[in-house]
Design an enzyme around this catalytic site. Structure first.
Site, short mmCIF file in Angstrom:
data_model
loop_
_atom_site.label_atom_id
_atom_site.label_comp_id
_atom_site.label_asym_id
_atom_site.label_seq_id
_atom_site.Cartn_x
_atom_site.Cartn_y
_atom_site.Cartn_z
N LYS A 66 0.80 -1.22 0.00
CA LYS A 66 0.00 0.00 0.00
C LYS A 66 0.83 1.26 0.00
O LYS A 66 0.34 2.32 -0.38
CB LYS A 66 -0.95 0.01 1.20
CG LYS A 66 -2.03 -1.04 1.07
CD LYS A 66 -3.21 -0.71 1.93
CE LYS A 66 -4.37 -1.62 1.55
NZ LYS A 66 -5.60 -1.29 2.21
N LYS B 296 -4.34 -10.40 -6.95
CA LYS B 296 -5.56 -10.57 -6.17
C LYS B 296 -6.70 -9.72 -6.74
O LYS B 296 -6.46 -8.58 -7.13
CB LYS B 296 -5.23 -10.14 -4.74
CG LYS B 296 -6.27 -10.44 -3.71
CD LYS B 296 -5.88 -9.88 -2.36
CE LYS B 296 -6.14 -8.39 -2.28
NZ LYS B 296 -6.22 -7.86 -0.91
N LYS C 234 -10.56 -4.02 -5.43
CA LYS C 234 -11.28 -2.85 -5.91
C LYS C 234 -10.33 -1.70 -6.22
O LYS C 234 -10.72 -0.71 -6.81
CB LYS C 234 -12.35 -2.43 -4.91
CG LYS C 234 -11.82 -2.28 -3.50
CD LYS C 234 -12.86 -2.67 -2.47
CE LYS C 234 -12.21 -2.74 -1.09
NZ LYS C 234 -13.02 -3.36 -0.07
#
Ligand code: AMP
Ligand code: TRP
Length: 327
Positions: free
Chosen positions: A111, A192, A195
């Site tokens: 992230k 993966k 969204k």
């Protein structure tokens, strides 16, 4: 009594990866466990959020829990930010976590990769997650594969605390299913389903319309030979679709392979869209009712009260054990 706790971040629209990896398990396991299902809104704000959207998405996630079949009478459903013990024990867990072990968390690396400014809360997030779990003396935590490392950290922090200050926390077990623990993107079976992928065809949302679901599965990538065969080594794209088919139809993988033997991918992908739609349609109808209702807010208020009561007991015990005054 065995206790289950889990949550899904309100940081975007929920895709079927989160349903398959987590939410579906909440529904299945609620029979055997006392369930605590919360919306980790304090986790969502570790990255920038629009306030209005955050508020809407948080209600949306809670409504989806119930629409998917989590019984609000039997279980406790609540917003994390409405139970202040989470933030408090989160801080305490940060005092137990080592900088080195936190630096090894792969979700933080993913992230923060390539970003100029990330919040320090994004880094300390796993300590808050440990607090979420430990506050309720949870015995089991159903999650997708990507949360396994955070669960291991939670177990380490709980043991470290218990060893230093006396037994305070239950050591929780992750519950990760064999099929569907890691749903991959429809455009690329090596990443993966998420969204945050800019390609909207790479994921199916729980609230997608049937026409969009059909379009997305029709576009899904497949592998070079034409057989519907389950083999992650040589056929990852098709294996991902077969797992989805198995989960949404409640059929076994060999039954599905046999049905499509010698048929190529066309019929298989069409039918896959239909089994997904058949499962999601009733869920979406229930969701539409709930999201408009005040009943949802009452459930959440009630849940926050019950959760606060339970959480406070553990928080007080942890504070006392460490030498913090609790009168
Ligand atoms: P998140 O939306 O990131 O809060 O994820 C909610 C839950 O869904 C967590 O338990 C995740 O491990 C799980 N999850 C999210 N994406 C996937 C995926 N693609 N496959 C399986 N599980 C997933
Ligand atoms: N970290 C989880 C995720 O990204 C969400 C989460 C926060 C969670 N606290 C939790 C999941 C406690 C299970 C238990 O998906």
């Amino acid at each position: 009594m065995k206790r289950l706790l889990s949550g899904i971040k309100p940081s975007g629209d929920l895709n079927i990866g989160g349903y398959v990896g987590a939410l579906r398990q909440f529904v299945k396991l609620q029979e055997e466990y006392e369930g605590y299902f919360f919306v980790p809104d304090l986790h969502a704000i570790t990255v920038p959020q629009d306030p209005k959207e955050l508020r809407e998405r948080s209600r949306q996630i809670a409504a989806l829990y119930i629409a998917a079949g989590v019984d609000p009478v039997k279980n406790t459903i609540f917003m994390q930010s409405q139970v202040s013990a989470h933030a408090e024990l989160g801080w305490i867990m940060e005092t137990q976590a080592h900088f080195g072990e936190m630096s090894r968390m792969t979700q933080f690396k993913e992230k923060s990769d390539g970003k100029d400014a990330v919040s320090s809360a994004l880094f300390t997030y796993p300590a808050l997650m440990a607090a979420d779990i430990l506050l309720y003396q949870s015995t089991h935590v159903p999650v997708g594969e990507d949360q396994k490392q955070h669960l291991e950290l939670t177990r380490d922090l709980a043991s470290r605390f218990n060893n230093r200050f006396g037994k305070t926390f239950t050591i929780p077990e992750p519950v990760i299913q064999e099929i569907g623990a890691r749903v991959m993107g429809l455009d690329d079976p090596s990443s993966k389903m998420s969204k945050s992928n800019p390609n909207k065809s790479s994921y199916v949302l729980l609230l997608d319309k049937p026409a969009d679901i059909r379009k997305k599965f029709a576009r899904a990538v497949t592998d070079s030979d034409m057989s519907v065969r389950y083999d992650w080594e040589t056929k990852p794209a098709v294996s991902n679709l077969i797992e989805l088919y198995a989960v949404f139809s409640d059929e076994t993988i060999p039954v599905i392979e046999r049905r499509y033997e010698g048929q190529g991918y066309g019929a298989f992908k069409k039918d896959l869209a239909e089994v997904v739609i058949a499962k999601l349609t009733p869920l979406q109808e229930k969701y539409e009712q709930l999201i408009k209702s005040e009943e949802l807010d009452h459930i959440l208020q009630d849940g926050a009260r019950k959760a606060s009561h339970e959480a406070q007991k553990t928080l007080d015990a942890a504070k006392r054990a460490m030498g913090l005054l609790t009168y």
